[in-house]
Design a protein around this motif. Structure first.
Motif, PDB file in Angstrom:
ATOM      1  N   VAL A   1     -19.094 -12.220  -7.505  1.00  0.00           N
ATOM      2  CA  VAL A   1     -18.172 -11.103  -6.993  1.00  0.00           C
ATOM      3  C   VAL A   1     -18.857 -10.665  -5.903  1.00  0.00           C
ATOM      4  CG1 VAL A   1     -16.863  -9.262  -7.551  1.00  0.00           C
ATOM      5  CG2 VAL A   1     -17.238 -10.821  -9.485  1.00  0.00           C
ATOM      6  N   GLU A   2     -17.954 -10.499  -4.554  1.00  0.00           N
ATOM      7  CA  GLU A   2     -18.540 -10.101  -3.576  1.00  0.00           C
ATOM      8  C   GLU A   2     -17.458  -8.865  -2.869  1.00  0.00           C
ATOM      9  OE1 GLU A   2     -19.943 -11.292   1.120  1.00  0.00           O
ATOM     10  OE2 GLU A   2     -19.238 -12.789  -0.290  1.00  0.00           O
ATOM     11  N   LEU A   3     -18.206  -7.822  -2.619  1.00  0.00           N
ATOM     12  CA  LEU A   3     -17.133  -6.562  -2.043  1.00  0.00           C
ATOM     13  C   LEU A   3     -17.071  -7.060  -0.471  1.00  0.00           C
ATOM     14  CD1 LEU A   3     -15.560  -4.018  -2.150  1.00  0.00           C
ATOM     15  CD2 LEU A   3     -17.735  -2.899  -1.894  1.00  0.00           C
ATOM     16  N   LEU A   4     -15.986  -7.371   0.023  1.00  0.00           N
ATOM     17  CA  LEU A   4     -15.977  -7.618   1.398  1.00  0.00           C
ATOM     18  C   LEU A   4     -15.535  -6.300   2.246  1.00  0.00           C
ATOM     19  CD1 LEU A   4     -13.685 -10.929   1.370  1.00  0.00           C
ATOM     20  CD2 LEU A   4     -16.153 -10.668   1.517  1.00  0.00           C
ATOM     21  N   ARG A   5     -14.798  -5.635   1.569  1.00  0.00           N
ATOM     22  CA  ARG A   5     -14.222  -4.303   2.570  1.00  0.00           C
ATOM     23  C   ARG A   5     -13.892  -3.364   1.338  1.00  0.00           C
ATOM     24  NH1 ARG A   5      -9.271  -2.514   3.904  1.00  0.00           N
ATOM     25  NH2 ARG A   5      -9.209  -1.234   5.941  1.00  0.00           N
TER      26      ARG A   5
ATOM     27  N   LYS B   1     -12.202   0.465   2.080  1.00  0.00           N
ATOM     28  CA  LYS B   1     -11.719   1.395   3.051  1.00  0.00           C
ATOM     29  C   LYS B   1     -12.388   2.648   2.775  1.00  0.00           C
ATOM     30  CE  LYS B   1      -6.987   2.681   4.727  1.00  0.00           C
ATOM     31  NZ  LYS B   1      -5.829   2.490   4.554  1.00  0.00           N
ATOM     32  N   GLY B   2     -12.616   3.167   4.176  1.00  0.00           N
ATOM     33  CA  GLY B   2     -13.177   4.564   4.308  1.00  0.00           C
ATOM     34  C   GLY B   2     -14.678   4.721   3.900  1.00  0.00           C
ATOM     35  N   LEU B   3     -15.236   3.728   3.429  1.00  0.00           N
ATOM     36  CA  LEU B   3     -16.619   3.853   3.094  1.00  0.00           C
ATOM     37  C   LEU B   3     -17.544   2.598   3.949  1.00  0.00           C
ATOM     38  CD1 LEU B   3     -16.641   4.562  -0.881  1.00  0.00           C
ATOM     39  CD2 LEU B   3     -17.094   6.168   0.973  1.00  0.00           C
ATOM     40  N   GLN B   4     -18.599   3.090   4.221  1.00  0.00           N
ATOM     41  CA  GLN B   4     -19.594   2.002   4.971  1.00  0.00           C
ATOM     42  C   GLN B   4     -20.787   1.979   4.213  1.00  0.00           C
ATOM     43  OE1 GLN B   4     -18.808   0.111   7.307  1.00  0.00           O
ATOM     44  NE2 GLN B   4     -16.998   0.697   7.736  1.00  0.00           N
ATOM     45  N   PRO B   5     -21.109   0.919   3.306  1.00  0.00           N
ATOM     46  CA  PRO B   5     -22.278   0.844   2.651  1.00  0.00           C
ATOM     47  C   PRO B   5     -23.792   1.033   3.426  1.00  0.00           C
ATOM     48  CG  PRO B   5     -21.178  -1.149   2.740  1.00  0.00           C
ATOM     49  CD  PRO B   5     -20.394  -0.407   3.409  1.00  0.00           C
ATOM     50  N   THR B   6     -24.793   1.424   2.839  1.00  0.00           N
ATOM     51  CA  THR B   6     -25.829   1.283   3.488  1.00  0.00           C
ATOM     52  C   THR B   6     -26.391  -0.254   3.752  1.00  0.00           C
ATOM     53  OG1 THR B   6     -27.449   1.586   1.632  1.00  0.00           O
ATOM     54  CG2 THR B   6     -26.364   3.780   2.752  1.00  0.00           C
ATOM     55  N   ALA B   7     -27.614  -0.393   4.375  1.00  0.00           N
ATOM     56  CA  ALA B   7     -28.204  -1.773   4.666  1.00  0.00           C
ATOM     57  C   ALA B   7     -28.559  -2.439   3.152  1.00  0.00           C
ATOM     58  CB  ALA B   7     -29.070  -1.639   5.635  1.00  0.00           C
ATOM     59  N   HIS B   8     -29.181  -1.139   2.088  1.00  0.00           N
ATOM     60  CA  HIS B   8     -29.679  -1.600   1.095  1.00  0.00           C
ATOM     61  C   HIS B   8     -28.878  -1.703  -0.159  1.00  0.00           C
ATOM     62  CE1 HIS B   8     -33.511  -1.952   3.136  1.00  0.00           C
ATOM     63  NE2 HIS B   8     -33.480  -0.508   3.577  1.00  0.00           N
ATOM     64  N   THR B   9     -27.569  -1.239   0.294  1.00  0.00           N
ATOM     65  CA  THR B   9     -26.501  -1.407  -0.800  1.00  0.00           C
ATOM     66  C   THR B   9     -25.919  -2.748  -1.320  1.00  0.00           C
ATOM     67  OG1 THR B   9     -25.772   0.792  -0.286  1.00  0.00           O
ATOM     68  CG2 THR B   9     -24.313  -0.339  -1.746  1.00  0.00           C
TER      69      THR B   9
ATOM     70  N   THR C   1      -9.553  -2.163  -1.489  1.00  0.00           N
ATOM     71  CA  THR C   1     -11.100  -2.875  -1.258  1.00  0.00           C
ATOM     72  C   THR C   1     -10.369  -4.432  -1.322  1.00  0.00           C
ATOM     73  OG1 THR C   1     -10.935  -2.950  -3.984  1.00  0.00           O
ATOM     74  CG2 THR C   1     -12.049  -1.213  -2.757  1.00  0.00           C
ATOM     75  N   ARG C   2     -11.455  -5.160  -1.014  1.00  0.00           N
ATOM     76  CA  ARG C   2     -11.222  -6.389  -0.898  1.00  0.00           C
ATOM     77  C   ARG C   2     -12.433  -7.461  -1.660  1.00  0.00           C
ATOM     78  NH1 ARG C   2      -9.139  -9.536   4.588  1.00  0.00           N
ATOM     79  NH2 ARG C   2      -8.629 -10.640   3.103  1.00  0.00           N
TER      80      ARG C   2
ATOM     81  N   GLN D   1       1.049  -1.374   0.070  1.00  0.00           N
ATOM     82  CA  GLN D   1      -0.108   0.024  -0.116  1.00  0.00           C
ATOM     83  C   GLN D   1       0.796   1.125   0.012  1.00  0.00           C
ATOM     84  OE1 GLN D   1      -1.771   0.985   3.602  1.00  0.00           O
ATOM     85  NE2 GLN D   1      -3.960   1.573   2.657  1.00  0.00           N
ATOM     86  N   LEU D   2       1.849   1.282   0.765  1.00  0.00           N
ATOM     87  CA  LEU D   2       2.871   2.308   0.887  1.00  0.00           C
ATOM     88  C   LEU D   2       3.506   2.491  -0.550  1.00  0.00           C
ATOM     89  CD1 LEU D   2       4.421   1.910   4.449  1.00  0.00           C
ATOM     90  CD2 LEU D   2       2.565   3.655   3.716  1.00  0.00           C
ATOM     91  N   ALA D   3       3.758   1.497  -1.073  1.00  0.00           N
ATOM     92  CA  ALA D   3       4.654   1.613  -2.430  1.00  0.00           C
ATOM     93  C   ALA D   3       3.925   2.156  -3.515  1.00  0.00           C
ATOM     94  CB  ALA D   3       5.077  -0.017  -2.837  1.00  0.00           C
ATOM     95  N   CYS D   4       2.352   1.867  -3.262  1.00  0.00           N
ATOM     96  CA  CYS D   4       1.390   2.444  -4.371  1.00  0.00           C
ATOM     97  C   CYS D   4       1.381   3.831  -4.302  1.00  0.00           C
ATOM     98  CB  CYS D   4       0.030   1.748  -4.293  1.00  0.00           C
ATOM     99  SG  CYS D   4       0.002   0.181  -4.781  1.00  0.00           S
ATOM    100  N   GLU D   5       1.529   4.412  -2.950  1.00  0.00           N
ATOM    101  CA  GLU D   5       1.178   5.952  -2.666  1.00  0.00           C
ATOM    102  C   GLU D   5       1.991   6.760  -3.597  1.00  0.00           C
ATOM    103  OE1 GLU D   5       1.648   6.534   1.553  1.00  0.00           O
ATOM    104  OE2 GLU D   5      -0.097   5.583   1.990  1.00  0.00           O
ATOM    105  N   GLY D   6       1.147   7.909  -4.137  1.00  0.00           N
ATOM    106  CA  GLY D   6       1.842   8.580  -5.038  1.00  0.00           C
ATOM    107  C   GLY D   6       2.093   8.216  -6.436  1.00  0.00           C
ATOM    108  N   GLY D   7       1.606   7.317  -6.809  1.00  0.00           N
ATOM    109  CA  GLY D   7       1.576   6.673  -8.070  1.00  0.00           C
ATOM    110  C   GLY D   7       0.125   6.270  -8.721  1.00  0.00           C
ATOM    111  N   SER D   8       0.279   5.989  -9.809  1.00  0.00           N
ATOM    112  CA  SER D   8      -1.088   5.664 -10.660  1.00  0.00           C
ATOM    113  C   SER D   8      -1.175   3.920 -11.005  1.00  0.00           C
ATOM    114  CB  SER D   8      -1.274   6.393 -11.958  1.00  0.00           C
ATOM    115  OG  SER D   8      -0.122   6.174 -12.557  1.00  0.00           O
TER     116      SER D   8
END
Length: 201
Positions: free
Chosen positions: A149-153, A155-163, A131-132, A104-111
């Motif tokens: 395909v299931e979104l497990l996590r 980062k920084g976002l909490q989906p609503t109950a109906h999402t 994302t996981r 994650q740190l290696a990715c910071e600042g790059g695309s």
């Protein structure tokens, strides 16, 4: 038992190829797709199959021979910090939380897009990934491949109950595109009305 589980693991290669192709089309990213880890190499002859891989992915791929987790981590860290790759696809089996944090740190600042493929039995392990996703095969009544395909996590976002958090993807080999389809296989007389989603080439 461990050897049997490893032999049974089949990464979702066509999805990884698709995402690598999307990254290669981005003008703000590098010019190569870098594949790290011998565990995904046996499946990579598919890169030479026109029905699966667009030519830009096949022609722009670099393969790094790194077998152990420390070797793969070192190679991935170097590839991400170099900013030379549009996408770095890694066999992440055996990576712990500090290892994913390092990436994650290696990715910071790059695309560069970093895709970490891990076997299903490592799903409970913690990860610093943005994302996981949990990806598995899905049944289909048609001669096409499907994945759940299931979104497990996220980062920084909490989906609503109906999402929605689970989708079914279907691949069109003729157009190199993926469609999100409703899960209607268990409904009597149901038909799947596909909606366009991801596209390559």
């Amino acid at each position: 038992a461990k050897a049997t589980r490893m032999a049974a693991w089949s990464p979702p290669l066509s999805l990884l190829i698709h995402l690598a192709g999307q990254a290669l089309h981005s003008p703000c990213r590098g010019l190569s797709a870098i594949w790290i880890g011998a565990s995904i190499w046996p499946y990579l002859p598919a890169l030479a199959t026109p029905a699966l891989s667009p030519s830009n992915v096949a022609e722009s791929s670099i393969f790094v021979r790194a077998r152990s987790a420390p070797e793969r981590l070192w190679a991935a860290d170097l590839a991400l910090r170099s900013r030379a790759g549009a996408a770095v696809i890694i066999d992440g089996s055996g990576f712990d939380l500090p290892a994913t944090r390092r990436l994650q740190l290696a990715c910071e600042g790059g695309s560069t897009l970093c895709l970490l493929a891990r076997p299903p039995w490592e799903a409970p392990l913690l990860s610093a990934a943005l994302t996981r996703w949990l990806i598995g095969p899905a049944p289909s009544t048609l001669p096409t491949r499907r994945w759940t395909v299931e979104l497990l996590r996220c980062k920084g976002l909490q989906p609503t109950a109906h999402t929605p958090r689970v989708w079914t993807l279907e691949r069109d080999h003729a157009t190199h595109s993926f469609c999100v389809v409703p899960d209607v296989l268990d409904r009597p007389g149901g038909t799947a009305a596909a909606s366009p989603a991801l596209r390559t080439g």
